[in-house]
Design a protein around this motif. Sequence first.
Motif, short mmCIF file in Angstrom:
data_model
loop_
_atom_site.label_atom_id
_atom_site.label_comp_id
_atom_site.label_asym_id
_atom_site.label_seq_id
_atom_site.Cartn_x
_atom_site.Cartn_y
_atom_site.Cartn_z
N GLU A 36 0.81 -1.22 0.00
CA GLU A 36 0.00 0.00 0.00
C GLU A 36 0.84 1.28 0.00
N LEU A 37 2.08 1.18 0.48
CA LEU A 37 2.96 2.35 0.51
C LEU A 37 4.40 1.85 0.42
N ASP A 38 4.90 1.77 -0.79
CA ASP A 38 6.23 1.21 -1.03
C ASP A 38 7.31 2.07 -0.41
N MET A 39 7.20 3.39 -0.53
CA MET A 39 8.13 4.32 0.12
C MET A 39 7.50 5.70 0.12
N LEU A 40 8.06 6.58 0.94
CA LEU A 40 7.65 7.98 0.98
C LEU A 40 8.95 8.77 1.04
N ASP A 41 9.51 9.04 -0.11
CA ASP A 41 10.83 9.65 -0.27
C ASP A 41 11.06 10.77 0.76
N PRO A 42 12.11 10.66 1.60
CA PRO A 42 13.24 9.73 1.57
C PRO A 42 13.08 8.51 2.48
N PHE A 43 11.85 8.21 2.94
CA PHE A 43 11.65 7.12 3.89
C PHE A 43 11.32 5.83 3.15
N LEU A 44 12.12 4.81 3.42
CA LEU A 44 12.04 3.56 2.68
C LEU A 44 11.20 2.50 3.38
N MET A 45 11.20 2.55 4.72
CA MET A 45 10.51 1.52 5.48
C MET A 45 10.21 2.06 6.88
N LEU A 46 9.07 1.66 7.44
CA LEU A 46 8.76 1.89 8.84
C LEU A 46 8.12 0.62 9.39
N ASP A 47 8.75 0.06 10.43
CA ASP A 47 8.21 -1.10 11.13
C ASP A 47 7.90 -0.71 12.57
N GLU A 48 6.79 -1.20 13.08
CA GLU A 48 6.53 -1.17 14.51
C GLU A 48 6.61 -2.59 15.03
N PHE A 49 7.42 -2.80 16.06
CA PHE A 49 7.46 -4.11 16.71
C PHE A 49 6.91 -3.95 18.12
N ARG A 50 5.96 -4.80 18.48
CA ARG A 50 5.35 -4.72 19.80
C ARG A 50 4.81 -6.08 20.20
N SER A 51 5.37 -6.65 21.25
CA SER A 51 4.87 -7.92 21.76
C SER A 51 5.38 -8.15 23.17
N ASP A 52 4.54 -8.79 23.99
CA ASP A 52 5.00 -9.24 25.30
C ASP A 52 5.12 -10.77 25.32
N GLU A 258 15.60 11.01 -6.38
CA GLU A 258 16.63 10.27 -7.12
C GLU A 258 16.13 8.86 -7.40
N PRO A 259 16.69 8.20 -8.42
CA PRO A 259 16.30 6.81 -8.68
C PRO A 259 16.62 5.93 -7.47
N VAL A 260 15.77 4.94 -7.22
CA VAL A 260 15.96 4.03 -6.11
C VAL A 260 15.99 2.59 -6.63
N ALA A 261 17.06 1.88 -6.30
CA ALA A 261 17.16 0.45 -6.59
C ALA A 261 17.30 -0.26 -5.24
N GLY A 264 16.63 -6.28 -0.76
CA GLY A 264 16.88 -6.68 0.62
C GLY A 264 17.52 -5.55 1.42
N PRO A 265 18.73 -5.79 1.95
CA PRO A 265 19.37 -4.80 2.83
C PRO A 265 20.22 -3.77 2.09
N PHE A 266 20.10 -3.72 0.76
CA PHE A 266 20.88 -2.78 -0.03
C PHE A 266 19.94 -1.80 -0.74
N VAL A 267 20.26 -0.51 -0.67
CA VAL A 267 19.46 0.52 -1.35
C VAL A 267 20.42 1.45 -2.06
N MET A 268 20.41 1.37 -3.39
CA MET A 268 21.31 2.18 -4.20
C MET A 268 20.49 2.92 -5.26
N ASN A 269 21.17 3.40 -6.30
CA ASN A 269 20.48 4.15 -7.34
C ASN A 269 20.28 3.36 -8.63
N THR A 270 21.08 2.32 -8.84
CA THR A 270 20.99 1.53 -10.08
C THR A 270 21.10 0.04 -9.76
N PRO A 271 20.55 -0.82 -10.62
CA PRO A 271 20.71 -2.26 -10.44
C PRO A 271 22.18 -2.69 -10.44
N GLU A 272 23.01 -1.99 -11.22
CA GLU A 272 24.43 -2.33 -11.27
C GLU A 272 25.09 -2.11 -9.91
#
Length: 286
Positions: A36-52, A258-261, A264-272
């Motif tokens: 529903e929301l892949d990114m909101l430039d410049p924010f790439l991800m937001l996780d909430e973790f909550r458990s007891d 800017e372009p976003v590629a 997983g744990p890598f975020v760059m500007n091009t597939p190369e």
Amino acid sequence: MNATSTHTRQVARVVRGQPTSDGAGVKLTRVIGQRELDMLDPFLMLDEFRSDQAGDYIGGFPDHPHRGFETVTYMLAGRMRHHDNQGNSGLLTPGSVQWMTAGRGIVHSEMPEQQDGLMWGFQLWVNLPAAAKMCAPRYQDIAPESIPEIQPAPGVRVRVLAGSVDGVEGPVSGVAVDPLYVDVSLAPGTRFSLSLKPGHNAFAYVYAGSAHIGAADASQRIDRGDLAVLERDGDDVLIAATDEPVRLIVVAGRPLNEPVAKYGPFVMNTPEQISEAMRDYQSGRF
């Protein structure tokens, strides 16, 4: 209360977090970085973790790499120990924040330092501009007592992690996207106007209670677990509590455009550049 502005931002859209898991099976809610929301430039991800329930988080996040962006961990409850391959180690405690700049590459772990009890917090991924993606890694570990808390009005409390509120500066510094990151608590029936920089993308995520967000004549109710994406135009956002206390984070930053590629744990500007990151990691060059 902040100075009155000429235009209050309205809610552009509302996104509901989606349950998922990451690391060694840690259960969390992904709010940014989902369908529903892949990114909101410049924010790439937001996780909430909550458990007891220890089984939801005890596996933690064993050694994993990052390149090309920043991770921001904000703890509300529980303790998390981090280690990295640069020799750094630290303990995140309730109310603390860690702003980690992965830059050209880092391998780190984030592991719970508890066997039971509530583990609660957020992790935000912030993109780096192309010119800074290969910078040296660094950490900003901020203890709870180093995060200023202000009371701009009766019943209103604001913790300033990054950016400035009413002239009070947060402790995080030197971040390319000039971020604002605040934790807002409102007593029932109170309201607060927060200044935002024009042109910066911004969101509000409600993690306890409900709030009305936007100008009073066109506000939208945002419930616990909902993220409000704000219009980009405007000088402030108006937040009003309902008849119960509300807590939310408000985050804003300069879009990079800017372009976003991503892989997983890598975020760059091009597939190369992604392929290069994978080769460098596999050959031990992080």
